[in-house]
Design a protein around this motif. Structure first.
Motif, PDB file in Angstrom:
ATOM      1  N   TRP A 138       0.816  -1.216   0.000  1.00  0.00           N
ATOM      2  CA  TRP A 138       0.000   0.000   0.000  1.00  0.00           C
ATOM      3  C   TRP A 138       0.851   1.268   0.000  1.00  0.00           C
ATOM      4  O   TRP A 138       0.482   2.264  -0.635  1.00  0.00           O
ATOM      5  CB  TRP A 138      -0.974   0.002   1.180  1.00  0.00           C
ATOM      6  CG  TRP A 138      -0.370   0.213   2.540  1.00  0.00           C
ATOM      7  CD1 TRP A 138       0.036  -0.743   3.413  1.00  0.00           C
ATOM      8  CD2 TRP A 138      -0.109   1.472   3.184  1.00  0.00           C
ATOM      9  NE1 TRP A 138       0.540  -0.175   4.566  1.00  0.00           N
ATOM     10  CE2 TRP A 138       0.452   1.182   4.446  1.00  0.00           C
ATOM     11  CE3 TRP A 138      -0.292   2.804   2.824  1.00  0.00           C
ATOM     12  CZ2 TRP A 138       0.845   2.177   5.353  1.00  0.00           C
ATOM     13  CZ3 TRP A 138       0.076   3.803   3.721  1.00  0.00           C
ATOM     14  CH2 TRP A 138       0.646   3.488   4.963  1.00  0.00           C
ATOM     15  N   PHE A 139       1.993   1.244   0.685  1.00  0.00           N
ATOM     16  CA  PHE A 139       2.813   2.457   0.740  1.00  0.00           C
ATOM     17  C   PHE A 139       3.447   2.741  -0.617  1.00  0.00           C
ATOM     18  O   PHE A 139       3.549   3.914  -1.026  1.00  0.00           O
ATOM     19  CB  PHE A 139       3.891   2.329   1.813  1.00  0.00           C
ATOM     20  CG  PHE A 139       4.679   3.591   2.015  1.00  0.00           C
ATOM     21  CD1 PHE A 139       4.079   4.714   2.573  1.00  0.00           C
ATOM     22  CD2 PHE A 139       6.004   3.665   1.623  1.00  0.00           C
ATOM     23  CE1 PHE A 139       4.801   5.893   2.749  1.00  0.00           C
ATOM     24  CE2 PHE A 139       6.734   4.836   1.791  1.00  0.00           C
ATOM     25  CZ  PHE A 139       6.126   5.952   2.359  1.00  0.00           C
ATOM     26  N   GLU A 140       3.857   1.707  -1.338  1.00  0.00           N
ATOM     27  CA  GLU A 140       4.392   1.903  -2.681  1.00  0.00           C
ATOM     28  C   GLU A 140       3.335   2.502  -3.598  1.00  0.00           C
ATOM     29  O   GLU A 140       3.628   3.375  -4.423  1.00  0.00           O
ATOM     30  CB  GLU A 140       4.905   0.575  -3.244  1.00  0.00           C
ATOM     31  CG  GLU A 140       6.124   0.018  -2.526  1.00  0.00           C
ATOM     32  CD  GLU A 140       7.286   1.000  -2.508  1.00  0.00           C
ATOM     33  OE1 GLU A 140       7.562   1.589  -3.584  1.00  0.00           O
ATOM     34  OE2 GLU A 140       7.892   1.194  -1.444  1.00  0.00           O
ATOM     35  N   GLN A 141       2.096   2.042  -3.441  1.00  0.00           N
ATOM     36  CA  GLN A 141       1.002   2.598  -4.238  1.00  0.00           C
ATOM     37  C   GLN A 141       0.744   4.060  -3.880  1.00  0.00           C
ATOM     38  O   GLN A 141       0.429   4.879  -4.753  1.00  0.00           O
ATOM     39  CB  GLN A 141      -0.267   1.771  -4.034  1.00  0.00           C
ATOM     40  CG  GLN A 141      -0.166   0.328  -4.522  1.00  0.00           C
ATOM     41  CD  GLN A 141       0.140   0.250  -6.010  1.00  0.00           C
ATOM     42  OE1 GLN A 141      -0.442   0.984  -6.816  1.00  0.00           O
ATOM     43  NE2 GLN A 141       1.075  -0.620  -6.370  1.00  0.00           N
ATOM     44  N   LEU A 142       0.894   4.396  -2.619  1.00  0.00           N
ATOM     45  CA  LEU A 142       0.718   5.785  -2.190  1.00  0.00           C
ATOM     46  C   LEU A 142       1.780   6.672  -2.833  1.00  0.00           C
ATOM     47  O   LEU A 142       1.478   7.778  -3.320  1.00  0.00           O
ATOM     48  CB  LEU A 142       0.791   5.873  -0.666  1.00  0.00           C
ATOM     49  CG  LEU A 142       0.611   7.258  -0.040  1.00  0.00           C
ATOM     50  CD1 LEU A 142      -0.766   7.841  -0.369  1.00  0.00           C
ATOM     51  CD2 LEU A 142       0.798   7.189   1.477  1.00  0.00           C
ATOM     52  N   LYS A 143       3.017   6.207  -2.877  1.00  0.00           N
ATOM     53  CA  LYS A 143       4.084   6.992  -3.499  1.00  0.00           C
ATOM     54  C   LYS A 143       3.829   7.180  -4.992  1.00  0.00           C
ATOM     55  O   LYS A 143       4.099   8.251  -5.553  1.00  0.00           O
ATOM     56  CB  LYS A 143       5.439   6.320  -3.262  1.00  0.00           C
ATOM     57  CG  LYS A 143       5.927   6.410  -1.822  1.00  0.00           C
ATOM     58  CD  LYS A 143       7.393   6.035  -1.690  1.00  0.00           C
ATOM     59  CE  LYS A 143       7.638   4.578  -1.990  1.00  0.00           C
ATOM     60  NZ  LYS A 143       9.075   4.207  -1.750  1.00  0.00           N
ATOM     61  N   LYS A 144       3.298   6.156  -5.642  1.00  0.00           N
ATOM     62  CA  LYS A 144       2.997   6.276  -7.068  1.00  0.00           C
ATOM     63  C   LYS A 144       1.914   7.313  -7.334  1.00  0.00           C
ATOM     64  O   LYS A 144       1.802   7.838  -8.449  1.00  0.00           O
ATOM     65  CB  LYS A 144       2.564   4.917  -7.625  1.00  0.00           C
ATOM     66  CG  LYS A 144       3.689   3.901  -7.710  1.00  0.00           C
ATOM     67  CD  LYS A 144       3.185   2.570  -8.245  1.00  0.00           C
ATOM     68  CE  LYS A 144       4.306   1.541  -8.322  1.00  0.00           C
ATOM     69  NZ  LYS A 144       3.828   0.218  -8.808  1.00  0.00           N
TER      70      LYS A 144
END
Length: 348
Positions: free
Chosen positions: A197-203
């Motif tokens: 989820w955090f990687e998706q937030l950064k994207k």
């Protein structure tokens, strides 16, 4: 509470505190439009209890409008949730209840509002991000002026965010005075129970090196212990990169383990848990404390004041044998050492 407040006659106190409660519930015209009615019919038939809790929270903010100005709360709540809560409030008033339905939501909302503003004011730089995990029907991007220099990220399930966007558009179409108060708003459809989820937030545009306020209102206790700890640890790790503030509410064990409870994660001592994860400063409040009261708990015999007089180790109230159900409002923060902070930001 001052002596003057204590001596107020009960009728006068009630009429002062609840100016709208005796009136018939007013349903905004926009809720009668076909498109909005269809959206709320889908919510009632298709959403689960966690998703519907977003509408219940909005109903609380709508009906406590004498202390919370939320221009979208009625629309987000929908007629079903508004009428359900309004009926409970009327019953509480008729029964002269010491705690009125929705008061916890009102206090919790006001506490988060004040702490978000204080956190943003504490940052040395104006550049800041505010991340609302489990944003639901939160309307702070349209009602908090303190967000005018902040980039806001609303994180929730895709169907929740899509419905919310449609409701906001209905509000925009029906009124001319609705304006976003945040600098920017990005809705991010992700499930924080997923590992990425955090990687998706950064994207989606989130920048880990920018000062950030993380808002976890009414969400942690729906997660499993493992999921909640992973989320908290990930946020705590950001303290080593930039100024980081966590605002969250925690249930204690008696609250989360009541019969038929839908809750999972709990912490009796979040003020000890969070430092162990990496936060350097932690402040805990309970409903009824001076910074978590807002003049809404007038009866000294109310449940929250009774709990404040007991040690937090108490699981069962000695007077009535009922569980000591507590809601903790917690602010935790941390920043990197000054040398690391300079290095991180010079390299940008």
């Amino acid at each position: 509470m001052s002596e003057i407040e204590k001596q107020k006659p009960e009728e006068e106190e009630s009429s002062t505190t609840w100016p709208d409660i005796e009136e018939e519930l007013m349903i905004p015209e926009v809720l009668h439009s076909e498109g909005v009615k269809k959206l709320h019919m889908s919510i009632q038939s298709e959403w689960d209890y966690l998703q519907k809790s977003a509408c219940q929270t909005a109903a609380g903010r709508a009906l406590w409008k004498h202390v919370i100005h939320d221009p979208l709360a009625h629309l987000f709540a929908g007629e079903t949730h508004l009428r359900n809560l309004h009926t409970k409030i009327q019953t509480d008033r008729l029964n002269n209840a010491r705690e009125i339905s929705g008061v916890i939501l009102a206090v919790r909302t006001l506490w988060f509002d004040t702490r978000i503003q204080a956190a943003l004011e504490s940052f040395e730089s104006d550049a800041a991000q505010v991340v609302l995990l489990g944003a639901g029907m939160d309307a702070r991007s349209y009602r908090l002026n303190c967000l005018n220099k902040s980039d806001v990220f609303e994180v929730d399930f895709q169907d929740v965010l899509e419905t919310k966007a449609s409701l906001v558009q209905a509000a925009v179409n029906s009124r001319d005075d609705l304006r976003m108060t945040a600098k920017s708003l990005v809705r991010v459809a992700i499930d924080i129970r997923d590992n990425d989820w955090f990687e998706q937030l950064k994207k989606s545009g989130f920048l880990p090196e920018i000062n950030t306020v993380w808002v976890l209102e009414g969400i942690l206790y729906y997660l499993s212990h493992t999921e909640a700890m992973q989320v908290l640890k990930l946020i705590a790790d950001k303290c080593g990169l930039t100024s980081t503030v966590l605002l969250a509410d925690f249930m204690n064990k008696p609250s989360a383990t009541l019969p038929n409870s839908v809750f999972h994660f709990y912490s009796d001592w979040p003020d000890q848990l969070l430092p162990s994860l990496g936060f350097s400063h932690v402040k805990l409040s309970q409903i009824g404390d001076p910074d978590a009261n807002f003049g809404l708990l007038h009866d000294p015999r109310n449940l929250f004041n009774k709990l404040l007089r007991l040690p937090r180790t108490a699981q069962i109230h000695p007077d009535d044998g009922k569980p000591c159900c507590r809601l903790y409002l917690v602010e935790a923060s941390g920043s990197p050492p000054q040398d690391n902070f300079i290095e991180n930001h010079v390299s940008l």
